[in-house]
Design a protein around this motif. Sequence first.
Motif, PDB file in Angstrom:
ATOM      1  N   THR A   1      -3.996  19.457   0.282  1.00  0.00           N
ATOM      2  CA  THR A   1      -5.439  19.734   0.222  1.00  0.00           C
ATOM      3  C   THR A   1      -5.994  19.253  -1.113  1.00  0.00           C
ATOM      4  O   THR A   1      -5.382  19.448  -2.157  1.00  0.00           O
ATOM      5  N   GLY A   2      -7.153  18.616  -1.052  1.00  0.00           N
ATOM      6  CA  GLY A   2      -7.789  18.098  -2.259  1.00  0.00           C
ATOM      7  C   GLY A   2      -7.705  16.593  -2.337  1.00  0.00           C
ATOM      8  O   GLY A   2      -7.566  15.905  -1.330  1.00  0.00           O
ATOM      9  N   SER A   3      -7.793  16.057  -3.556  1.00  0.00           N
ATOM     10  CA  SER A   3      -7.836  14.609  -3.766  1.00  0.00           C
ATOM     11  C   SER A   3      -6.453  13.991  -3.583  1.00  0.00           C
ATOM     12  O   SER A   3      -5.456  14.490  -4.108  1.00  0.00           O
ATOM     13  N   ASN A   4      -6.413  12.870  -2.834  1.00  0.00           N
ATOM     14  CA  ASN A   4      -5.183  12.135  -2.601  1.00  0.00           C
ATOM     15  C   ASN A   4      -5.404  10.669  -2.970  1.00  0.00           C
ATOM     16  O   ASN A   4      -6.437  10.078  -2.631  1.00  0.00           O
ATOM     17  N   GLN A   5      -4.420  10.071  -3.638  1.00  0.00           N
ATOM     18  CA  GLN A   5      -4.551   8.702  -4.142  1.00  0.00           C
ATOM     19  C   GLN A   5      -3.821   7.720  -3.252  1.00  0.00           C
ATOM     20  O   GLN A   5      -2.624   7.857  -2.996  1.00  0.00           O
ATOM     21  N   ASN A   6      -4.566   6.725  -2.754  1.00  0.00           N
ATOM     22  CA  ASN A   6      -3.965   5.627  -1.998  1.00  0.00           C
ATOM     23  C   ASN A   6      -3.936   4.397  -2.912  1.00  0.00           C
ATOM     24  O   ASN A   6      -4.975   3.847  -3.257  1.00  0.00           O
ATOM     25  N   GLU A   7      -2.736   3.978  -3.313  1.00  0.00           N
ATOM     26  CA  GLU A   7      -2.585   2.922  -4.310  1.00  0.00           C
ATOM     27  C   GLU A   7      -2.177   1.603  -3.653  1.00  0.00           C
ATOM     28  O   GLU A   7      -1.369   1.570  -2.729  1.00  0.00           O
ATOM     29  N   VAL A   8      -2.737   0.515  -4.158  1.00  0.00           N
ATOM     30  CA  VAL A   8      -2.454  -0.832  -3.657  1.00  0.00           C
ATOM     31  C   VAL A   8      -1.949  -1.697  -4.802  1.00  0.00           C
ATOM     32  O   VAL A   8      -2.493  -1.642  -5.915  1.00  0.00           O
ATOM     33  N   VAL A   9      -0.904  -2.487  -4.519  1.00  0.00           N
ATOM     34  CA  VAL A   9      -0.345  -3.410  -5.512  1.00  0.00           C
ATOM     35  C   VAL A   9      -0.213  -4.789  -4.864  1.00  0.00           C
ATOM     36  O   VAL A   9       0.361  -4.924  -3.779  1.00  0.00           O
ATOM     37  N   VAL A  10      -0.747  -5.817  -5.515  1.00  0.00           N
ATOM     38  CA  VAL A  10      -0.672  -7.198  -5.038  1.00  0.00           C
ATOM     39  C   VAL A  10       0.367  -7.951  -5.861  1.00  0.00           C
ATOM     40  O   VAL A  10       0.389  -7.840  -7.086  1.00  0.00           O
ATOM     41  N   THR A  11       1.203  -8.733  -5.186  1.00  0.00           N
ATOM     42  CA  THR A  11       2.238  -9.522  -5.869  1.00  0.00           C
ATOM     43  C   THR A  11       1.952 -11.008  -5.674  1.00  0.00           C
ATOM     44  O   THR A  11       2.078 -11.522  -4.552  1.00  0.00           O
ATOM     45  N   PRO A  12       1.570 -11.737  -6.726  1.00  0.00           N
ATOM     46  CA  PRO A  12       1.347 -13.186  -6.620  1.00  0.00           C
ATOM     47  C   PRO A  12       2.648 -13.942  -6.905  1.00  0.00           C
ATOM     48  O   PRO A  12       3.609 -13.373  -7.455  1.00  0.00           O
ATOM     49  N   THR A  13       2.686 -15.219  -6.550  1.00  0.00           N
ATOM     50  CA  THR A  13       3.879 -16.026  -6.838  1.00  0.00           C
ATOM     51  C   THR A  13       3.894 -16.485  -8.289  1.00  0.00           C
ATOM     52  O   THR A  13       4.956 -16.688  -8.870  1.00  0.00           O
ATOM     53  N   GLU A  14       2.716 -16.672  -8.886  1.00  0.00           N
ATOM     54  CA  GLU A  14       2.628 -17.112 -10.275  1.00  0.00           C
ATOM     55  C   GLU A  14       2.473 -15.901 -11.202  1.00  0.00           C
ATOM     56  O   GLU A  14       2.083 -14.810 -10.775  1.00  0.00           O
ATOM     57  N   ILE A  15       2.751 -16.119 -12.469  1.00  0.00           N
ATOM     58  CA  ILE A  15       2.595 -15.061 -13.468  1.00  0.00           C
ATOM     59  C   ILE A  15       1.120 -14.658 -13.545  1.00  0.00           C
ATOM     60  O   ILE A  15       0.243 -15.516 -13.679  1.00  0.00           O
ATOM     61  N   PRO A  16       0.813 -13.375 -13.458  1.00  0.00           N
ATOM     62  CA  PRO A  16      -0.602 -12.955 -13.493  1.00  0.00           C
ATOM     63  C   PRO A  16      -1.180 -13.007 -14.901  1.00  0.00           C
ATOM     64  O   PRO A  16      -0.497 -12.701 -15.886  1.00  0.00           O
TER      65      PRO A  16
ATOM     66  N   ASP B   1       0.849  -1.188   0.000  1.00  0.00           N
ATOM     67  CA  ASP B   1       0.000   0.000   0.000  1.00  0.00           C
ATOM     68  C   ASP B   1       0.887   1.241   0.000  1.00  0.00           C
ATOM     69  O   ASP B   1       1.702   1.431   0.900  1.00  0.00           O
ATOM     70  N   LYS B   2       0.726   2.081  -1.035  1.00  0.00           N
ATOM     71  CA  LYS B   2       1.493   3.324  -1.154  1.00  0.00           C
ATOM     72  C   LYS B   2       0.636   4.471  -0.638  1.00  0.00           C
ATOM     73  O   LYS B   2      -0.271   4.943  -1.324  1.00  0.00           O
ATOM     74  N   LEU B   3       0.944   4.919   0.577  1.00  0.00           N
ATOM     75  CA  LEU B   3       0.141   5.974   1.191  1.00  0.00           C
ATOM     76  C   LEU B   3       0.411   7.324   0.527  1.00  0.00           C
ATOM     77  O   LEU B   3       1.519   7.594   0.076  1.00  0.00           O
ATOM     78  N   PRO B   4      -0.593   8.208   0.484  1.00  0.00           N
ATOM     79  CA  PRO B   4      -0.372   9.558  -0.058  1.00  0.00           C
ATOM     80  C   PRO B   4       0.568  10.357   0.840  1.00  0.00           C
ATOM     81  O   PRO B   4       0.805  10.000   2.004  1.00  0.00           O
ATOM     82  N   LEU B   5       1.070  11.450   0.317  1.00  0.00           N
ATOM     83  CA  LEU B   5       1.948  12.335   1.068  1.00  0.00           C
ATOM     84  C   LEU B   5       1.240  12.835   2.326  1.00  0.00           C
ATOM     85  O   LEU B   5       0.096  13.295   2.273  1.00  0.00           O
ATOM     86  N   GLY B   6       1.939  12.742   3.458  1.00  0.00           N
ATOM     87  CA  GLY B   6       1.386  13.219   4.721  1.00  0.00           C
ATOM     88  C   GLY B   6       0.561  12.201   5.472  1.00  0.00           C
ATOM     89  O   GLY B   6       0.138  12.449   6.605  1.00  0.00           O
ATOM     90  N   PHE B   7       0.323  11.005   4.886  1.00  0.00           N
ATOM     91  CA  PHE B   7      -0.412   9.928   5.553  1.00  0.00           C
ATOM     92  C   PHE B   7       0.581   8.993   6.245  1.00  0.00           C
ATOM     93  O   PHE B   7       1.659   8.707   5.703  1.00  0.00           O
ATOM     94  N   SER B   8       0.217   8.471   7.411  1.00  0.00           N
ATOM     95  CA  SER B   8       1.078   7.555   8.159  1.00  0.00           C
ATOM     96  C   SER B   8       0.277   6.362   8.655  1.00  0.00           C
ATOM     97  O   SER B   8      -0.916   6.489   8.984  1.00  0.00           O
TER      98      SER B   8
ATOM     99  N   GLY C   1      10.893   8.252  -0.416  1.00  0.00           N
ATOM    100  CA  GLY C   1      10.904   9.703  -0.575  1.00  0.00           C
ATOM    101  C   GLY C   1      10.259  10.345   0.637  1.00  0.00           C
ATOM    102  O   GLY C   1      10.668  10.101   1.774  1.00  0.00           O
ATOM    103  N   GLU C   2       9.233  11.145   0.397  1.00  0.00           N
ATOM    104  CA  GLU C   2       8.531  11.802   1.496  1.00  0.00           C
ATOM    105  C   GLU C   2       7.242  11.079   1.879  1.00  0.00           C
ATOM    106  O   GLU C   2       6.476  11.570   2.712  1.00  0.00           O
ATOM    107  N   THR C   3       6.992   9.917   1.273  1.00  0.00           N
ATOM    108  CA  THR C   3       5.774   9.162   1.562  1.00  0.00           C
ATOM    109  C   THR C   3       6.092   7.857   2.279  1.00  0.00           C
ATOM    110  O   THR C   3       7.254   7.451   2.377  1.00  0.00           O
ATOM    111  N   LYS C   4       5.034   7.200   2.761  1.00  0.00           N
ATOM    112  CA  LYS C   4       5.168   5.927   3.462  1.00  0.00           C
ATOM    113  C   LYS C   4       4.627   4.800   2.581  1.00  0.00           C
ATOM    114  O   LYS C   4       3.664   4.975   1.840  1.00  0.00           O
TER     115      LYS C   4
END
Length: 586
Positions: free
Chosen positions: A464-479, A397-404, A429-432
Amino acid sequence: MDEVRRVTTTRAPKKITTILIVIVGILGLILIGVAIYFYSIRDTKDGDTAKTKTCGCYYIDPSVISECTDPRRGFMFETITVPEDQTCKAACSTSKLSTNLLKSTTKQDLFQICQLQTIQDTRCSEMTVKDKDGKIVTGKISTTDEITIEAKFDKAYTDYSFTINNEAVEPDVVSPDNLTIKKTLSNFDSSSLNIVATGKDSNLEQINSPVCRRLIEVEKEGASNVNEMQIQTKTENKTFKLSNITIKAGNLKDDSKITLLFSFNKSFANITMKDGFTLDASKGEITILQQDLYKSENFTTDTNFSQLSSYEGELKITVDVKDNNNSIGSTTTSVIFPTKESLEEEIPTTNEKSNFTVKNTGNLECVERVSPNNTILFTITTTNNSTTSQVISSIKDKLPLGFSYVPASTKINGTVSNDNDYVKVTDVGETKEIVWSKSGGWSLDAGKSIVIAFQASVGASALTGSNQNEVVVTPTEIPADPSSLRTEYIVSVQQDCDNPSTTPTEPTTPTTPDTGIFDTTIGRIFAGFLILTIGWYIYTKPFGRVVISKLVNSGAYKTAEILSWKIFNPKKYFEEKTISKLRKKS
């Protein structure tokens, strides 16, 4: 001088034309006045009947349910009504909860907030369910509890009733002002209570407000018990393995005191499992995944289910579930292990590509930078859509800037998880960035899901405004489809979520305001016909002729007529001006 005077001609006025022009002018002014009048009335009416909408939020107890899927699971609601063109956001906050008034052991900051975007029926405005000590029930009671249901309405209605598990019952008490009803219940024999407070309005329409609905679980007290064991199997690299074990066991609370003793009807060693299984108390299930069945550290000895790898034929497996070393019951099931020849004859096939999908949701659409409205609950749901078991190695999970990340807030499939075992937070960088992983990954059977819920707090550096919280899943097999392994959730950060800062919007095409009766072609034709009728009526009456005669012979009319010649008949205008000057000289 006489010759000059002969130039002047006295024109007999064309009465009908002149009169009609005057009438049309007068009535035209009247028409404009009427249009302005109706327009002002229309504006006032529109302002008085501006459309509104109602939304709300509610609190759920994570010890009862961990997802915002059913408003009936809420134990407290808050609503707000705003104009239809505004963003509707009810202001729930866990800081408003007094845990000493709740029938729950959950800590205040762990209660979850869910949003209701639209509430169509608000006539039943509030409902609470309390035990005999006056504490609000957050979702669970026992069979011996006594509860009191209280519902409040926005005004007086008729035919009040409570519906309990689809059976209508009359309230015990109706307040003198006819706005509040109460009902006391006890001695429950069902596994749940589906409660609805309702009444009828003056049109005999049934009140059906989501705010006045509850679904409460009834925990049956008594000894714990074991009912069933289900075992799933699979073949990997010509090796037959157990892929999942599910044990149905009721009335278990704490998996830290549970051990599982497995025994076999053949000459295999009994094995006791102390770790590596998950207890879902709400479902009454103990679940063990494949990688944990073959991991020696999960057992009291080095022996695990690997001892069955070379077995052929039918094998009976018995599990004895123990709570604090006391047996609460056992159950047996059979598994047929294939022969080595059948495994060798199996046609080699390539590994099936993984087919996972992921969804990321949040319990809030807007958060602020300061407590108590600066915490959001994210829920990541990953589902195996393939026809075989597949393994997830990690979820990022890639949190937006300023989120912890809020420490110790992770729940995996509804169970609180130890950060040291599953969670790793790093600075990018500056994100978590948060990564959930475990040794061997998570094995999901076909159609199954893993749900990870966690909390994040918002700091002063959040944008201020819209912030994107991105999620990436990694499987063991080729997706099969790499794009399905990514998802995002957009959350707004504002200084004040109740009064968000304005954002640019697309310009809208100006519209001509409606003016009432003249909005349609038929209305305009009717107005024209009415004007002509009124004009002819005035002209045919003696009084009308007198008025028109005075108007035609007035100085103002003559001046206006001469000015019109200046535009439409310049020659006549020049002649008239010349004659006028000569008259003044004489």
